[in-house]
Scaffold this motif. Structure first.
Motif, PDB file in Angstrom:
ATOM      1  N   MET A   1       0.847  -1.192   0.000  1.00  0.00           N
ATOM      2  CA  MET A   1       0.000   0.000   0.000  1.00  0.00           C
ATOM      3  C   MET A   1       0.883   1.244   0.000  1.00  0.00           C
ATOM      4  N   ARG A   2       0.433   2.259  -0.740  1.00  0.00           N
ATOM      5  CA  ARG A   2       1.126   3.537  -0.695  1.00  0.00           C
ATOM      6  C   ARG A   2       0.102   4.669  -0.705  1.00  0.00           C
ATOM      7  N   TYR A   3       0.557   5.857  -0.326  1.00  0.00           N
ATOM      8  CA  TYR A   3      -0.337   7.002  -0.223  1.00  0.00           C
ATOM      9  C   TYR A   3       0.458   8.280  -0.471  1.00  0.00           C
ATOM     10  N   CYS A   4      -0.242   9.326  -0.859  1.00  0.00           N
ATOM     11  CA  CYS A   4       0.384  10.635  -1.009  1.00  0.00           C
ATOM     12  C   CYS A   4      -0.660  11.711  -0.802  1.00  0.00           C
ATOM     13  N   SER A   5      -0.196  12.931  -0.588  1.00  0.00           N
ATOM     14  CA  SER A   5      -1.081  14.078  -0.439  1.00  0.00           C
ATOM     15  C   SER A   5      -0.923  14.990  -1.643  1.00  0.00           C
ATOM     16  N   LEU A   6      -2.043  15.400  -2.227  1.00  0.00           N
ATOM     17  CA  LEU A   6      -2.011  16.396  -3.305  1.00  0.00           C
ATOM     18  C   LEU A   6      -1.984  17.811  -2.743  1.00  0.00           C
ATOM     19  N   GLY A   7      -2.191  17.939  -1.448  1.00  0.00           N
ATOM     20  CA  GLY A   7      -2.203  19.219  -0.764  1.00  0.00           C
ATOM     21  C   GLY A   7      -3.017  19.094   0.504  1.00  0.00           C
ATOM     22  N   SER A   8      -2.565  19.752   1.568  1.00  0.00           N
ATOM     23  CA  SER A   8      -3.234  19.616   2.851  1.00  0.00           C
ATOM     24  C   SER A   8      -3.231  20.952   3.580  1.00  0.00           C
ATOM     25  N   GLY A   9      -4.421  21.484   3.860  1.00  0.00           N
ATOM     26  CA  GLY A   9      -4.528  22.762   4.547  1.00  0.00           C
ATOM     27  C   GLY A   9      -5.868  23.415   4.271  1.00  0.00           C
ATOM     28  N   SER A  10      -6.043  24.626   4.762  1.00  0.00           N
ATOM     29  CA  SER A  10      -7.342  25.295   4.673  1.00  0.00           C
ATOM     30  C   SER A  10      -7.690  25.755   3.269  1.00  0.00           C
ATOM     31  N   ARG A  11      -6.740  25.701   2.315  1.00  0.00           N
ATOM     32  CA  ARG A  11      -7.011  26.100   0.936  1.00  0.00           C
ATOM     33  C   ARG A  11      -7.231  24.909   0.007  1.00  0.00           C
ATOM     34  N   GLY A  12      -7.353  23.723   0.567  1.00  0.00           N
ATOM     35  CA  GLY A  12      -7.642  22.559  -0.255  1.00  0.00           C
ATOM     36  C   GLY A  12      -6.976  21.303   0.262  1.00  0.00           C
ATOM     37  N   ASN A  13      -7.719  20.197   0.199  1.00  0.00           N
ATOM     38  CA  ASN A  13      -7.218  18.911   0.681  1.00  0.00           C
ATOM     39  C   ASN A  13      -7.565  17.795  -0.292  1.00  0.00           C
ATOM     40  N   LEU A  16      -4.403  10.571  -1.692  1.00  0.00           N
ATOM     41  CA  LEU A  16      -4.502   9.370  -2.520  1.00  0.00           C
ATOM     42  C   LEU A  16      -4.049   8.148  -1.731  1.00  0.00           C
ATOM     43  N   ILE A  17      -4.801   7.059  -1.854  1.00  0.00           N
ATOM     44  CA  ILE A  17      -4.419   5.773  -1.273  1.00  0.00           C
ATOM     45  C   ILE A  17      -4.475   4.738  -2.382  1.00  0.00           C
ATOM     46  N   GLU A  18      -3.431   3.929  -2.499  1.00  0.00           N
ATOM     47  CA  GLU A  18      -3.351   2.955  -3.592  1.00  0.00           C
ATOM     48  C   GLU A  18      -2.911   1.597  -3.068  1.00  0.00           C
ATOM     49  N   TYR A  19      -3.596   0.570  -3.539  1.00  0.00           N
ATOM     50  CA  TYR A  19      -3.142  -0.793  -3.294  1.00  0.00           C
ATOM     51  C   TYR A  19      -3.573  -1.639  -4.488  1.00  0.00           C
ATOM     52  N   GLY A  20      -2.623  -2.341  -5.089  1.00  0.00           N
ATOM     53  CA  GLY A  20      -2.933  -3.092  -6.297  1.00  0.00           C
ATOM     54  C   GLY A  20      -3.399  -2.160  -7.391  1.00  0.00           C
ATOM     55  N   THR A  21      -4.567  -2.434  -7.949  1.00  0.00           N
ATOM     56  CA  THR A  21      -5.129  -1.580  -8.997  1.00  0.00           C
ATOM     57  C   THR A  21      -6.189  -0.619  -8.463  1.00  0.00           C
ATOM     58  N   THR A  22      -6.342  -0.576  -7.141  1.00  0.00           N
ATOM     59  CA  THR A  22      -7.344   0.293  -6.521  1.00  0.00           C
ATOM     60  C   THR A  22      -6.708   1.609  -6.093  1.00  0.00           C
ATOM     61  N   ARG A  23      -7.300   2.705  -6.549  1.00  0.00           N
ATOM     62  CA  ARG A  23      -6.784   4.041  -6.212  1.00  0.00           C
ATOM     63  C   ARG A  23      -7.932   4.897  -5.718  1.00  0.00           C
ATOM     64  N   LEU A  24      -7.862   5.272  -4.456  1.00  0.00           N
ATOM     65  CA  LEU A  24      -8.916   6.052  -3.823  1.00  0.00           C
ATOM     66  C   LEU A  24      -8.451   7.480  -3.600  1.00  0.00           C
ATOM     67  N   LEU A  25      -9.305   8.433  -3.902  1.00  0.00           N
ATOM     68  CA  LEU A  25      -9.044   9.838  -3.612  1.00  0.00           C
ATOM     69  C   LEU A  25      -9.948  10.251  -2.463  1.00  0.00           C
ATOM     70  N   VAL A  26      -9.349  10.657  -1.353  1.00  0.00           N
ATOM     71  CA  VAL A  26     -10.121  11.127  -0.211  1.00  0.00           C
ATOM     72  C   VAL A  26     -10.185  12.647  -0.270  1.00  0.00           C
ATOM     73  N   ASP A  27     -11.396  13.163  -0.495  1.00  0.00           N
ATOM     74  CA  ASP A  27     -11.667  14.588  -0.622  1.00  0.00           C
ATOM     75  C   ASP A  27     -11.059  15.166  -1.898  1.00  0.00           C
ATOM     76  N   CYS A  28     -11.615  16.273  -2.324  1.00  0.00           N
ATOM     77  CA  CYS A  28     -11.070  17.013  -3.468  1.00  0.00           C
ATOM     78  C   CYS A  28     -11.439  18.474  -3.275  1.00  0.00           C
ATOM     79  N   GLN A 249       4.333   7.686  -0.422  1.00  0.00           N
ATOM     80  CA  GLN A 249       4.971   6.997   0.690  1.00  0.00           C
ATOM     81  C   GLN A 249       4.560   5.535   0.650  1.00  0.00           C
ATOM     82  N   GLU A 250       5.529   4.660   0.647  1.00  0.00           N
ATOM     83  CA  GLU A 250       5.273   3.217   0.575  1.00  0.00           C
ATOM     84  C   GLU A 250       5.282   2.639   1.985  1.00  0.00           C
ATOM     85  N   ILE A 251       4.266   1.867   2.306  1.00  0.00           N
ATOM     86  CA  ILE A 251       4.227   1.168   3.583  1.00  0.00           C
ATOM     87  C   ILE A 251       4.879  -0.193   3.379  1.00  0.00           C
ATOM     88  N   THR A 252       5.869  -0.507   4.186  1.00  0.00           N
ATOM     89  CA  THR A 252       6.628  -1.742   4.016  1.00  0.00           C
ATOM     90  C   THR A 252       5.730  -2.961   4.177  1.00  0.00           C
TER      91      THR A 252
END
Length: 265
Positions: A1-13, A16-28, A249-252
């Motif tokens: 599993m890996r994850y990243c942030s496209l931006g985090s703060g009061s101007r936008g959040n 991304l969370i990914e595992y295998g072929t599944t890619r989830l976007l939390v908030d936009c 960021q890759e989770i071992t």
């Protein structure tokens, strides 16, 4: 599993969370064009997304959800309260309920109720069967359920929104200071540190500090507060910021599944 942030703060959040072929976007919380650009920087196209999950209806979390979902025909998951708070929409919404985990592709999602000044806000824990990632922002109080649910994770994306002294002496009017620092507001550096001190961190590889206020906090203050309760912890502590977010960021990988396989859970 890996994850990243496209931006985090009061101007936008957006996270991304990914595992295998599944890619989830939390908030936009960004415009469609900005989201597409930030996804490209992460090496993805919106066509590769599986679904969007929404934590709550505040504009810095949902302003780009509708256009992104419509353009790329993405399913959207949120609570009934968040759907109501979002207002009229033609989106095909999948309503989620607390106490009921659900699978999206190869990832099991557990919604967690949090105290925040929104209709029915939720945060999430993501389980691949081998890793557990917790996302916890926009939370005014650490509840016993939060402490229970966020123990024993492999990675944690955690809000440290404000420094109390900066908030009290900063530019916000009194009513807004009370809202941010109240029981339905955001987590201070000290509250975030308190959570870390109270949960099981024995399997925690990574902590990302997110949703840092640009007016009421400084990254070094947040980092100092959280690192102060992590004595002896050998994981990685990082910051997700407003403009640059955080790279992947890759989770071992663990040697054995932490739960049963997705199909049998």
């Amino acid at each position: 599993m890996r994850y990243c942030s496209l931006g985090s703060g009061s101007r936008g959040n957006a996270t991304l969370i990914e595992y295998g072929t599944t890619r989830l976007l939390v908030d936009c919380g960004f415009s469609l064009r900005t989201t597409e650009k930030r996804l490209a920087l992460a090496g993805l196209s919106a066509h590769q997304l599986t679904a969007i999950l929404v934590t709550h209806e505040h504009s810095d979390h949902i302003s780009g959800v509708e256009r992104l979902a419509q353009r790329y025909r993405l399913p959207v998951y949120m609570t009934a309260g968040t759907r109501y708070g979002m207002g009229a929409t033609d989106l095909p919404i999948h309503e989620i309920r607390f106490g009921q985990s659900f699978d999206i592709g190869e990832i099991r999602v557990t919604p967690v109720p949090v105290p925040h000044d929104a209709r029915e806000p939720s945060q999430f824990i993501f389980d691949s069967g081998y890793h557990r990632l917790g996302l916890l922002t926009d939370t005014g109080t650490i509840t016993p359920l939060i402490t229970e649910m966020y123990s024993g994770l492999d990675a944690l994306f955690l809000e440290a929104n404000y420094d109390p002294h900066m908030l009290a002496s900063g530019p916000y009017p009194r009513f807004l200071q009370a809202r941010v620092g109240g029981a339905l507001g955001h987590l201070s550096n000290q509250q975030a540190a308190g959570l870390l001190a109270s949960i099981d961190t024995s399997s925690l590889q990574q902590i990302v500090i997110g949703h840092i206020s640009e007016k009421n906090n400084r990254p070094e203050l947040a980092h100092e507060a959280l690192s102060g309760v992590l004595d002896g912890w050998d994981g990685r502590l990082q910051l997700a910021v407003q403009n640059q977010g955080l790279p992947w960021q890759e989770i071992t990988e663990t040697l054995q599944p932490i739960t049963a396989s997705i199909g049998s859970r």
